[in-house]
Design a protein around this motif. Structure first.
Motif, PDB file in Angstrom:
ATOM      1  N   GLU A   1      14.128  -9.959  -6.127  1.00  0.00           N
ATOM      2  CA  GLU A   1      13.398  -9.153  -7.116  1.00  0.00           C
ATOM      3  C   GLU A   1      12.926  -7.740  -6.439  1.00  0.00           C
ATOM      4  OE1 GLU A   1       8.934 -10.005  -8.794  1.00  0.00           O
ATOM      5  OE2 GLU A   1       9.875 -11.529  -8.125  1.00  0.00           O
ATOM      6  N   ALA A   2      12.568  -7.728  -5.304  1.00  0.00           N
ATOM      7  CA  ALA A   2      12.209  -6.255  -4.621  1.00  0.00           C
ATOM      8  C   ALA A   2      13.418  -5.410  -4.567  1.00  0.00           C
ATOM      9  CB  ALA A   2      11.629  -6.542  -3.256  1.00  0.00           C
ATOM     10  N   CYS A   3      14.448  -5.832  -4.331  1.00  0.00           N
ATOM     11  CA  CYS A   3      15.940  -5.030  -4.365  1.00  0.00           C
ATOM     12  C   CYS A   3      16.225  -4.610  -5.903  1.00  0.00           C
ATOM     13  CB  CYS A   3      17.038  -5.824  -3.741  1.00  0.00           C
ATOM     14  SG  CYS A   3      16.833  -6.246  -1.898  1.00  0.00           S
ATOM     15  N   HIS A   4      16.237  -5.579  -6.685  1.00  0.00           N
ATOM     16  CA  HIS A   4      16.149  -4.993  -8.068  1.00  0.00           C
ATOM     17  C   HIS A   4      15.367  -4.069  -8.861  1.00  0.00           C
ATOM     18  CE1 HIS A   4      19.623  -7.657  -9.457  1.00  0.00           C
ATOM     19  NE2 HIS A   4      19.025  -9.020  -9.052  1.00  0.00           N
TER      20      HIS A   4
ATOM     21  N   LYS B   1       0.757  -1.164  -0.193  1.00  0.00           N
ATOM     22  CA  LYS B   1       0.034  -0.046   0.019  1.00  0.00           C
ATOM     23  C   LYS B   1       0.914   1.407  -0.119  1.00  0.00           C
ATOM     24  CE  LYS B   1      -4.141  -1.936   2.338  1.00  0.00           C
ATOM     25  NZ  LYS B   1      -4.736  -2.108   3.645  1.00  0.00           N
ATOM     26  N   ALA B   2       1.681   1.349   0.748  1.00  0.00           N
ATOM     27  CA  ALA B   2       2.785   2.349   0.842  1.00  0.00           C
ATOM     28  C   ALA B   2       3.519   2.662  -0.240  1.00  0.00           C
ATOM     29  CB  ALA B   2       3.919   2.060   2.031  1.00  0.00           C
ATOM     30  N   PHE B   3       3.840   1.664  -1.156  1.00  0.00           N
ATOM     31  CA  PHE B   3       4.590   1.922  -2.301  1.00  0.00           C
ATOM     32  C   PHE B   3       3.663   2.269  -3.767  1.00  0.00           C
ATOM     33  CE2 PHE B   3       6.808   0.543  -6.322  1.00  0.00           C
ATOM     34  CZ  PHE B   3       7.961   1.324  -6.142  1.00  0.00           C
ATOM     35  N   SER B   4       2.361   1.785  -3.504  1.00  0.00           N
ATOM     36  CA  SER B   4       1.452   2.233  -4.450  1.00  0.00           C
ATOM     37  C   SER B   4       1.070   3.915  -4.178  1.00  0.00           C
ATOM     38  CB  SER B   4       0.178   1.400  -4.308  1.00  0.00           C
ATOM     39  OG  SER B   4      -0.555   1.679  -3.199  1.00  0.00           O
ATOM     40  N   LEU B   5       1.295   4.302  -2.996  1.00  0.00           N
ATOM     41  CA  LEU B   5       1.060   5.760  -2.809  1.00  0.00           C
ATOM     42  C   LEU B   5       2.292   6.583  -3.152  1.00  0.00           C
ATOM     43  CD1 LEU B   5      -1.035   5.184   0.786  1.00  0.00           C
ATOM     44  CD2 LEU B   5      -1.799   6.094  -1.441  1.00  0.00           C
ATOM     45  N   ASP B   6       3.409   6.120  -2.930  1.00  0.00           N
ATOM     46  CA  ASP B   6       4.644   6.754  -3.147  1.00  0.00           C
ATOM     47  C   ASP B   6       5.572   5.724  -3.707  1.00  0.00           C
ATOM     48  OD1 ASP B   6       6.849   8.372  -3.237  1.00  0.00           O
ATOM     49  OD2 ASP B   6       7.132   8.519  -1.021  1.00  0.00           O
ATOM     50  N   PRO B   7       5.632   5.748  -5.348  1.00  0.00           N
ATOM     51  CA  PRO B   7       6.388   4.779  -6.030  1.00  0.00           C
ATOM     52  C   PRO B   7       7.767   5.228  -6.553  1.00  0.00           C
ATOM     53  CG  PRO B   7       4.944   6.026  -7.470  1.00  0.00           C
ATOM     54  CD  PRO B   7       4.426   6.549  -6.028  1.00  0.00           C
ATOM     55  N   LEU B   8       8.168   6.186  -5.711  1.00  0.00           N
ATOM     56  CA  LEU B   8       9.701   6.624  -5.569  1.00  0.00           C
ATOM     57  C   LEU B   8      10.149   6.485  -4.275  1.00  0.00           C
ATOM     58  CD1 LEU B   8       9.354  10.102  -7.482  1.00  0.00           C
ATOM     59  CD2 LEU B   8       9.841   7.954  -8.376  1.00  0.00           C
ATOM     60  N   ASN B   9       9.612   5.687  -3.470  1.00  0.00           N
ATOM     61  CA  ASN B   9      10.312   5.585  -1.980  1.00  0.00           C
ATOM     62  C   ASN B   9      10.919   4.185  -2.024  1.00  0.00           C
ATOM     63  OD1 ASN B   9      10.958   5.386   0.263  1.00  0.00           O
ATOM     64  ND2 ASN B   9       9.441   6.415   1.439  1.00  0.00           N
ATOM     65  N   ILE B  10      12.275   4.087  -2.600  1.00  0.00           N
ATOM     66  CA  ILE B  10      12.661   2.725  -2.617  1.00  0.00           C
ATOM     67  C   ILE B  10      13.003   2.340  -1.145  1.00  0.00           C
ATOM     68  CG2 ILE B  10      13.738   3.315  -4.680  1.00  0.00           C
ATOM     69  CD1 ILE B  10      16.483   3.337  -3.522  1.00  0.00           C
TER      70      ILE B  10
ATOM     71  N   LEU C   1      10.820  -0.671  -0.823  1.00  0.00           N
ATOM     72  CA  LEU C   1      11.174  -1.857  -1.440  1.00  0.00           C
ATOM     73  C   LEU C   1      12.101  -2.635  -0.598  1.00  0.00           C
ATOM     74  CD1 LEU C   1      10.926  -0.712  -5.080  1.00  0.00           C
ATOM     75  CD2 LEU C   1       9.365  -2.089  -3.996  1.00  0.00           C
ATOM     76  N   THR C   2      13.211  -1.927  -0.117  1.00  0.00           N
ATOM     77  CA  THR C   2      14.315  -2.737   0.789  1.00  0.00           C
ATOM     78  C   THR C   2      13.608  -3.497   1.839  1.00  0.00           C
ATOM     79  OG1 THR C   2      15.026  -0.401   1.343  1.00  0.00           O
ATOM     80  CG2 THR C   2      16.208  -1.353  -0.551  1.00  0.00           C
ATOM     81  N   ASN C   3      12.632  -2.619   2.388  1.00  0.00           N
ATOM     82  CA  ASN C   3      11.987  -3.105   3.728  1.00  0.00           C
ATOM     83  C   ASN C   3      11.265  -4.439   3.233  1.00  0.00           C
ATOM     84  OD1 ASN C   3      13.179  -1.001   4.948  1.00  0.00           O
ATOM     85  ND2 ASN C   3      10.957  -0.162   5.658  1.00  0.00           N
ATOM     86  N   LYS C   4      10.492  -4.395   2.111  1.00  0.00           N
ATOM     87  CA  LYS C   4       9.827  -5.572   1.544  1.00  0.00           C
ATOM     88  C   LYS C   4      10.635  -6.629   1.360  1.00  0.00           C
ATOM     89  CE  LYS C   4       6.605  -6.596  -1.985  1.00  0.00           C
ATOM     90  NZ  LYS C   4       5.854  -6.246  -3.128  1.00  0.00           N
ATOM     91  N   ALA C   5      11.933  -6.420   0.994  1.00  0.00           N
ATOM     92  CA  ALA C   5      13.090  -7.379   0.691  1.00  0.00           C
ATOM     93  C   ALA C   5      13.215  -8.052   1.907  1.00  0.00           C
ATOM     94  CB  ALA C   5      14.111  -6.922  -0.061  1.00  0.00           C
TER      95      ALA C   5
END
Length: 568
Positions: free
Chosen positions: A305-308, A275-284, A287-291
């Protein structure tokens, strides 16, 4: 080949045949699409024929292939200047200098970009990293209370997106403390004797900001007609509001994800991060937290995949290189967990290229050690070791000691736990008069098999050859402890005792033994032993009392052996 086309292209470019050079480079690229030099040279050729968009595309391809190569950024910066995108050119040169800080071409290009920038160009953003800025201000005593007012955080976000609005916000009384906190020094201006801060105007109410204050208007003046609302606000205020609240909502979802992660509720954490990334798709960092979640779940493919994805977004949007380094590091961690150390090394090196940290360097070194150990273990083969040992024995019997030494060394590599191999190699070293190396191999053999009598005898022989009769006698005595009837050990003891007797009172020999025996130096520098020796010298009868202490008795025996003490 691609290399031949490159040479032809270079020759054509030098001769001024730019279109021909472009054709040669293009043919080379068809044969090798990973050759960054071909794209770099073609970028230069396109620039010469004023095809700046094509030049820019090739420069970006160079950076993608070799992100650590300074010339790629020079090519891109030059193309951007030709396209009159001076601010982008400046940013490109600055980023290139983070990769190659000593590149003179980048430094010159940066100066050119700054010269080309006109007065209405976008100003450098002092509020660039929004999250870091908010964290810093929330932990500052002066600015922390400002967050009670939602308009303050909204103002910060607007500044992070468009720094030119600073000229409008500078009259806000909170802005001086904000800039002081961010820049690290006090910008407040004292008035009078310096005790009272400079007075500032109140923050205008957005609803009445365009209307003059009634108190300020002359008594006879008619009430001012408020201008249309669209003239008092930016044209894209609605878009700004939406973006601001989306990002704020994204940060809340991210925090909820972090909280779920700490509680080991990984499924909920993933939902919040998505949800967070869908709202701010530039906050990488999302993605690293998801990884990190996938790492905990041992789903390493999804972790990578998330890190790439984070790296891709970071590269495209010139996001902080430290965050990109973190993504590379997490890919390395996933490979390290799978014991795929070579891949881990590759990504740890990429992380260090972006940002060097002790933690990543330590992990890289661990992987390199693990690779070395894997290679060592893969080399072990007892059967091949036995074959090399037999070859070595044959060479030794023939008197071919260098050849035998080589075979024994190979045998040890193939089976490093076989103690007898070290003893055999020690015998070779003795024949070659390499007594220190022979001693080292004897010690290695004894460490692996303390009961192997030949190792003790060969150690005694090596020490005897080095004229260290006291230590040689110890080695022979240990061999006698294993086998009291061993003739070699018995003969060695007799030789050492005889030699010791002959040289015991020779001052030069005593000095030499002391100098070569570190244990003697330790004993002589011990304050307690100094006192004991002084007491014995004054009263020889005290020796019997001190010999009751086992440690003192061993030390005195050692001094007797080397000839420093003598009993009459």
């Amino acid at each position: 080949s691609a290399e031949e086309f490159k040479k032809k292209g270079n020759a054509a470019l030098t001769a001024g045949n730019n279109e021909e050079a472009i054709n040669f480079y293009t043919e080379g690229i068809k044969l090798d699409e990973t050759n960054h030099l071909l794209y770099s040279n073609r970028s230069a050729a396109y620039a010469k024929v004023k095809k700046y968009e094509e030049s820019l595309k090739d420069a970006e391809k160079v950076i993608k292939l070799r992100p650590d190569w300074g010339k790629g950024y020079s090519r891109k910066g030059a193309a951007l200047i030709y396209l009159e995108r001076y601010q982008d050119a400046k940013s490109c040169y600055e980023f290139g200098l983070t990769k190659d800080s000593q590149n003179e071409g980048l430094k010159a290009g940066l100066k050119d970009a700054i010269k080309c920038m006109s007065g209405d160009e976008e100003m450098p953003n002092p509020f660039m990293h929004y999250e870091e800025m908010v964290y810093k201000l929330q932990h500052n005593d002066k600015t922390k209370p400002y967050f009670d007012d939602p308009s303050y955080e909204k103002m910060l976000y607007q500044l992070s997106q468009n720094p030119s609005t600073l000229t409008k916000q500078i009259r806000d009384p909170r802005m001086q403390n904000t800039l002081s906190a961010l820049l690290g020094f006090d910008l407040t201006m004292p008035a009078g004797n310096g005790d009272v801060p400079m007075e500032t105007d109140e923050v205008p109410n957005p609803a009445t900001a365009s209307a003059p204050s009634p108190a300020a208007a002359p008594a006879s003046a008619k009430p001012a007609t408020p201008p249309p609302a669209e003239n008092t606000q930016p044209a894209n205020i609605q878009d700004f509001n939406n973006e601001f609240w989306q990002r704020k909502s994204s940060l809340k979802e991210k925090e909820l994800g972090n909280s779920a992660y700490k509680k080991k509720d990984f499924e909920a954490a993933l939902e919040h991060y998505d949800k967070a990334f869908s709202l701010d798709p530039l906050n990488i960092t999302i993605l690293t937290n998801k990884a990190a979640v996938y790492f905990e779940l041992s789903d390493f493919e999804k972790c990578r995949e998330a890190c790439h994805k984070a790296i891709e977004v970071g590269r495209e949007n010139r996001i902080d290189y430290k965050l990109v380094a973190k993504a590379f590091c997490r890919i390395g961690n996933s490979y390290m967990k799978e014991k795929n150390y070579k891949s881990a090394v590759q990504f740890y090196n990429k992380s260090l290229t972006e940002h060097r940290t002790k933690d990543v360097l330590s992990k890289l070194q661990q992987c390199e050690k693990a690779i070395a150990e894997q290679e060592r273990l893969a080399f072990i083969n007892p059967e091949l070791s036995l074959q090399e040992k037999e070859k070595g024995n044959a060479f030794f019997k023939e008197g071919k000691f260098p050849e035998a030494l080589k075979c024994y060394t190979e045998a040890i590599k193939r089976n490093p736990e076989d103690a007898k191999l070290y003893s055999n190699r020690a015998a070779c070293y003795m024949k070659l008069a390499e007594f220190q190396l022979a001693l080292k191999d004897c010690d290695a053999c004894i460490a692996k098999d303390p009961k192997f009598i030949k190792a003790h005898i060969r150690k005694g022989a090596a020490l005897e050859a080095m004229k260290e009769n006291s230590r040689a006698l110890d080695a022979y005595q240990k061999a006698m402890d294993i086998d009291p009837n061993n003739a070699e050990a018995s003969d060695g003891c007799r030789r050492c005792l005889h030699s010791d007797y002959q040289t015991r009172n020779d001052p030069k020999e005593v000095e030499k033994r002391v100098r070569n025996d570190p244990e003697v130096g330790r004993i002589m520098s011990d304050p307690a032993m100094k006192m004991i020796l002084e007491q014995i010298q004054r009263d020889p009868k005290a020796l019997q009392e001190h010999m009751k202490n086992p440690q003192v008795a061993r030390n005195i025996q050692k001094l007797l052996d080397v000839g420093i003490l003598s009993v009459r």
